[in-house]
Design a protein around this motif. Structure first.
Motif, PDB file in Angstrom:
ATOM      1  N   PRO A 166     -32.665   0.121 -38.769  1.00 32.48           N
ATOM      2  CA  PRO A 166     -33.092   1.513 -38.571  1.00 32.48           C
ATOM      3  C   PRO A 166     -32.428   2.459 -39.583  1.00 32.48           C
ATOM      4  N   GLN A 167     -33.219   3.367 -40.148  1.00 30.77           N
ATOM      5  CA  GLN A 167     -32.742   4.305 -41.169  1.00 30.77           C
ATOM      6  C   GLN A 167     -31.441   4.998 -40.783  1.00 30.77           C
ATOM      7  N   ASN A 168     -31.410   5.565 -39.582  1.00 32.80           N
ATOM      8  CA  ASN A 168     -30.249   6.390 -39.218  1.00 32.80           C
ATOM      9  C   ASN A 168     -28.994   5.562 -38.982  1.00 32.80           C
ATOM     10  N   LEU A 169     -29.142   4.234 -38.858  1.00 35.21           N
ATOM     11  CA  LEU A 169     -27.970   3.387 -38.625  1.00 35.21           C
ATOM     12  C   LEU A 169     -27.520   2.661 -39.900  1.00 35.21           C
ATOM     13  N   LEU A 170     -28.235   2.835 -40.992  1.00 30.29           N
ATOM     14  CA  LEU A 170     -27.829   2.222 -42.257  1.00 30.29           C
ATOM     15  C   LEU A 170     -26.583   2.910 -42.801  1.00 30.29           C
ATOM     16  N   PRO A 171     -25.764   2.195 -43.577  1.00 30.38           N
ATOM     17  CA  PRO A 171     -24.692   2.880 -44.313  1.00 30.38           C
ATOM     18  C   PRO A 171     -25.316   3.950 -45.225  1.00 30.38           C
ATOM     19  N   ASN A 172     -24.552   5.014 -45.481  1.00 33.23           N
ATOM     20  CA  ASN A 172     -25.087   6.114 -46.290  1.00 33.23           C
ATOM     21  C   ASN A 172     -25.642   5.647 -47.629  1.00 33.23           C
ATOM     22  N   ALA A 173     -24.977   4.657 -48.223  1.00 31.15           N
ATOM     23  CA  ALA A 173     -25.392   4.200 -49.559  1.00 31.15           C
ATOM     24  C   ALA A 173     -26.807   3.638 -49.555  1.00 31.15           C
ATOM     25  N   LEU A 174     -27.297   3.237 -48.380  1.00 25.18           N
ATOM     26  CA  LEU A 174     -28.592   2.553 -48.310  1.00 25.18           C
ATOM     27  C   LEU A 174     -29.692   3.413 -47.692  1.00 25.18           C
ATOM     28  N   LYS A 175     -29.369   4.628 -47.292  1.00 29.81           N
ATOM     29  CA  LYS A 175     -30.383   5.476 -46.650  1.00 29.81           C
ATOM     30  C   LYS A 175     -31.414   5.972 -47.661  1.00 29.81           C
TER      31      LYS A 175
END
Lengths: 527, 527
Positions: B498-507
């Motif tokens: 899920p987008q909101n749970l990805l590390p910031n680098a991968l959003k």
């Protein structure tokens, strides 16, 4: 064109040894016709020496030339037509559809590396320009990029006679990096391997590659591989197979006078964490989906889900029942070889015979080299206490671990060894609240999957197929996807080097138009 | 604040052992006052366990938090003031100017990694977005980035008590990657190491880092290091030192039940190829420059030029004479320790005593732990035939190899083992015509230098300080420069996350503004 059973020292067929072996058809239960000549010590040395001779010339070819070579290999594999596919089927027992699919994947991999070379940024060019006036000392100009390490040995894998073997990901990535390759063919599909060798050599000739850029050695035991890994001119090794085999090669390479890297992609039980919300929302669907994933290709995938971890509950009882029912309905399919079936049966019996393990479903209709699928269950406490339950059962088997509470579930994860993949089935809401599970599982795996199955490994730049030991011997690398090329290269820096003599990737004007790091900035701009 | 001689298990000083040792002042030839407690088996285990506990919390800190920690370490090292510098000088025999310079380099390294974290692209984010409509199968969303491997052990280096030791490049890069560090201090500068430990722990406390992010173990033998490398919770090792020591650690790590990477930066003789044009155009200048480079820091640099290769000629005779004269005028300086001097004398005598070796110049005025510089010469034929001439003489020594012709010169290069650096002195015109020399030398080294000296290793993104074995145990990595961070990380892929749970680098929105590879394209753009 026919199979000859010869080794190939570059372009030259060679069968000087007295020892021969045949491959086996696990469906018809007969030996296949061709006799393959086990490579001799002299043939092995000749192949490596020729690879070393080819290295200088091959490393100096342009990215476009290497790309043309890789595309030509794909074309020549396709041109082999039915001869290749029929040999594949008779040597693996896998169905024709799988043969076609794996051939497509193999060609796709070769083309993906060709595209990577044409794009060009994989060399990771880093440039720091001079600062002659810097105080207290002037700064010199330094630039670096990836360059090939030298001749590489690739071991064919039993379970992917095309995509992880002779012209598979290891070979494609090493050739792309600029390294000559010597393949030790897998004895279970030596004919498939010879066909692909012919295709590679034809492609090499057609695109003007030096003789020795590729060689192929037959072998039915461990001696040929051992000698190859110990050869002083070999600079790296790719392997896909068992933990015992890969670890032995890794240690053999570490004991060389000059240690070399071994990239062994080994075993994995690919844990699947089923959180309560997944069972409540779609437990039945997941049970059926997983019955398919567990038995796909007779369970002979390195990403086969061998462990399903959840909390004991009424929903878990339903899940187990549906899973057991679905498994029971699956028709057994043949394994790659009687020895692989024997290993499956032994490991399955070992695990299912442990204290506290309950068999949920067991198929009993297998004949010949077919494998009877099985699913079993055990408590989290038993699993934590008994390391024998943590070992991979290569084949259509999975163990459901029922935990008493979330703390125990986390402890189960913490007790796992390194894995290629870890899957979490859950609602997004529950996933977001379970940072403990994500953090614990993430430290054990190379790839985290949300609401899916681990089988099916996409060949793409973002793929990570490699995890902490024993999933692979080097968790910093991947054996699938274009980043696999990084295994066969090392950085070389050029200090105060004249502009016109620098490799193109490092020249001020950036003639290749690649992405580079210039004075700390990522840019495609010229300097 | 005073030196205590204690170990540090995270924030807690500990001196439970009965074995103690003291450091030695190689200039005054006396033992220094403080007694250091050799770490016990229990203390080692406690430090590693604490590092593992700290790992979860530390790995989860933001890049900004880690950067603040690294900057704080630099500040706290500076705040130690003269106490640190004086201890450094009394433990190393190196002059105060070198102490100040090395402190500056150490602080610069820490700040360079802080900047790297703030820029953020080092995590190598790779994103392949989903293609739900792809035929024959849909493509899932996969994204990967580098994540820290776990607790790391760093061995302090004798020859750089600050820049390659307790808060040196290995520690700075591992902390930057998100790995807790346990340092095994070098026994020759245990006091310097304790001062720096105090600075690191103060910085950790000040910036809110978890207890256990850094620990420090004293040791005068090999037992502490051995136990650390064998500890199951340790996931990587950094080492700078001898070939024998580094290779032993590498093999020890390979024999663990779970093998782990060892990054050992070991010996190098750093060949310098002097082509005829260089001798004709400025042979005298190069001779004088190299006399300085050979004897810099009493020859105790890993990039010390130990081998000068050229063609026999009248100009080469002049070069040797000027070099000998310049060496003869150099005043001996003290080595780091009597044992290092002893090793220098033994190796120097071994090499200069070989058949055909002529001593060109030898200083004889050394006292105490001072080293007498020496240069010698030998023919290319003798060098090729005698592997004893290929070994490093750690100290102010260099061997001139005179070849009969270019073919012999190339053969000499091909007979070399792996090296950190290789230098070519020549006119640009001659360099451009000698692709054979460049190609042969390039395959042996990590850094090629044109018209310069190998000593002086710039800390910058393009630096490559690491070469084929035995220069280092892993030629794919560097121990100097910001790319050193890559040694302590491995890729983790997120599939269908899920987008909101990805590390910031991968959003999708690229909130960090970093350079990423998105569907095969290098870009800083959001998706």
């Amino acid at each position: 064109m026919n199979l000859t059973g010869q080794n190939y020292i570059g372009n030259s067929p060679s069968g000087k040894g007295s020892k021969t072996f045949q491959t086996y058809n696990p469906v018809s239960l007969e030996l296949n016709a061709t006799s393959f000549y086990e490579a001799t010590s002299q043939e092995i040395d000749a192949a490596v020496q020729l690879a070393q001779t080819a290295f200088n010339e091959y490393a100096a070819t342009t990215p476009e030339q290497k790309a043309a070579f890789l595309v030509a290999i794909a074309e020549e594999i396709e041109a082999l037509g039915d001869a290749l596919l029929e040999t594949y089927v008779t040597e693996s027992g896998l169905p024709m559809g799988r043969a076609q699919g794996e051939r497509g994947r193999t060609m796709g991999q070769l083309r993906a590396f060709a595209n990577l070379l044409q794009e060009g940024s994989w060399v990771e060019a880093v440039i720091d320009t001079a600062q002659p006036d810097r105080q207290p000392l002037p700064k010199v100009d330094i630039r670096k990029m990836q360059e090939p390490i030298g001749p590489v040995v690739v071991f064919g894998a039993s379970n992917f006679p095309l995509a992880f073997s002779t012209a598979g990901g290891d070979t494609a990535s090493a050739l792309a990096a600029g390294c000559p390759v010597i393949v030790k063919g897998h004895p279970m599909h030596a004919g498939t391997s010879e066909w692909v060798t012919k295709a590679i050599l034809k492609a090499a000739e057609r695109t003007g590659m030096p003789n020795g850029v590729f060689s192929h050695m037959n072998s039915s035991g461990i001696e040929v591989g051992t000698q190859l890994v110990q050869h002083p001119l070999v600079k790296g090794v790719g392997f896909t197979g068992s933990i015992a085999g890969g670890t032995a090669l890794y240690r053999l390479a570490a004991e060389r006078p000059e240690p070399i890297p071994v990239y062994a992609e080994m075993g994995s039980i690919n844990p699947v964490v089923v959180l309560p919300s997944a069972l409540v929302e779609k437990g039945n669907d997941w049970a059926k989906t997983y019955a398919g994933s567990i038995t796909l290709g007779s369970g002979q995938f390195c990403t086969n889900p061998g462990l399903i971890i959840g909390l004991a509950s009424a929903e878990m009882e339903d899940f187990k029942q549906i899973l057991a029912g679905a498994i029971s309905e699956i028709a057994p399919s043949s394994m790659l070889h009687p020895n692989i079936l024997k290993g499956y049966e032994a490991n399955k019996n070992e695990v299912s015979g442990q204290n506290g393990v309950a068999v949920l479903a067991q198929v009993n209709s297998a004949t010949g080299t077919q494998a009877n699928p099985m699913v079993a269950s055990v408590t989290g406490a038993e699993f934590i206490a008994n390391p024998k339950l943590h070992t991979e059962v290569f084949g259509p088997f999975s163990l459901v671990v029922e935990c008493a509470h979330m703390a125990e579930l986390n402890t189960v994860i913490q007790h796992l060894e390194g894995q290629l993949t870890g899957t979490i089935l859950a609602s997004e809401t529950e996933l977001s609240s379970r940072t403990d599970v994500v953090s614990n599982l993430g430290k054990k795996v190379g790839r985290l999957i949300f609401n899916g199955v681990p089988t099916g490994v996409e060949v793409c730049p973002a793929m990570q197929h490699g995890g902490p030991f024993p999933a692979s011997s080097d968790s910093r690398t991947t054996s699938v996807g274009t980043d696999a090329i990084k295994r066969w290269a090392r950085p070389v820096a050029y200090q105060n080097w004249p502009q016109n003599l620098l490799p193109n990737a490092l020249k001020d004007e950036n003639p290749l138009g690649i992405s580079r790091v210039v004075n700390g900035e990522h840019t495609k701009a010229a300097i």
